[in-house]
Every structure is written in structure tokens, then in C-alpha cells.
Enzyme design. Structure first.
Site, PDB file in Angstrom:
ATOM      1  N   CYS A   1       0.845  -1.249  -0.042  1.00 52.70           N
ATOM      2  CA  CYS A   1      -0.096  -0.025   0.115  1.00 52.70           C
ATOM      3  C   CYS A   1       0.916   1.200   0.064  1.00 52.70           C
ATOM      4  O   CYS A   1       1.848   1.417   0.811  1.00 52.70           O
ATOM      5  CB  CYS A   1      -0.700  -0.013   1.286  1.00 52.70           C
ATOM      6  N   GLY A   2       0.819   2.217  -0.908  1.00 52.87           N
ATOM      7  CA  GLY A   2       1.423   3.272  -1.228  1.00 52.87           C
ATOM      8  C   GLY A   2       1.304   4.290   0.258  1.00 52.87           C
ATOM      9  O   GLY A   2       2.321   4.607   0.657  1.00 52.87           O
TER      10      GLY A   2
END
Length: 114
Positions: free
Chosen positions: A11-12
Site C-alpha cells: 500500500c502506497g
């Protein structure tokens, strides 16, 4: 200061929040990859309580079947049990420090507890 992040490396937003923590002087970071080591329902309840949000507000809808299962309208206990059993349902990243807990979406919310 100690900080624990419930992290998903894919997840960024989670990666960016972790970077903020690692770049902040004096912060000792513990990383918990919650998909591998899911928190118990009791720990999740405490995190959401300390963050001032409901378990439903901490529910990940995108990319899950939470809505189809009726979890957004379910009881706190049902949501917490589902999250503990299937950690993909936990919205991320959650960060806990001595100053509190935040669901760091957007990533800048972590500044509130540093």
C-alpha cells in the site's frame, strides 16, 4: 518516542506513512505487517477507541467484500471479529504512539500523534 504501524508494504499510503515515521528524529518504529500477524479483536477495539473512530470507520471497503457482507451496518463485535479473522478488512495504516492512534489516511494524519 515509540511508534507502532500496522503496515501493508503493498500500500502506497502505508509506505509513505512509514517513511514519515522513519524520517522523524527520535521515533523508534515497530512495523507490524498485519496481513501476516493480524491483531486480535480486542487490540483492534482499543486502537479504534483510542483513535476516536468506530470499527466500521476502520473497515476497508475497497478491494474487499465487506459491503456485500453487510459489515458497514454490522455491530462493532461482528466487524471486529471479521477483521481479526480476515485482516484484509482492516483499513491501513494504523499508527499508535504515546500521543494516540490515527488511521493515517491521508498519510499526514500521522503528524497529529508525533
Amino acid at each position: 518516542m515509540k511508534a507502532t504501524i500496522w503496515h501493508n508494504p503493498k500500500c502506497g499510503t502505508s509506505r509513505n506513512t512509514l517513511a514519515i515515521l522513519e524520517e522523524t528524529p527520535g521515533v523508534e518504529v515497530t512495523v507490524v505487517e498485519y496481513l501476516k500477524t493480524p491483531p486480535a479483536a480486542e487490540k483492534l477495539a482499543q486502537l479504534y477507541r483510542d483513535a476516536g473512530i468506530t470499527p466500521q470507520q476502520g473497515l476497508r471497503l475497497k478491494g474487499t467484500d465487506a459491503a456485500e457482507r453487510g459489515l458497514p451496518q454490522a455491530s462493532d463485535a461482528a466487524v471486529l471479529a471479521a477483521m481479526a479473522a480476515e485482516p484484509i478488512l482492516i483499513e491501513r495504516p494504523l499508527v499508535e504512539t504515546d500521543k494516540g492512534v490515527r488511521l493515517c489516511r491521508p498519510k499526514e494524519k500521522v503528524q497529529e500523534i508525533l
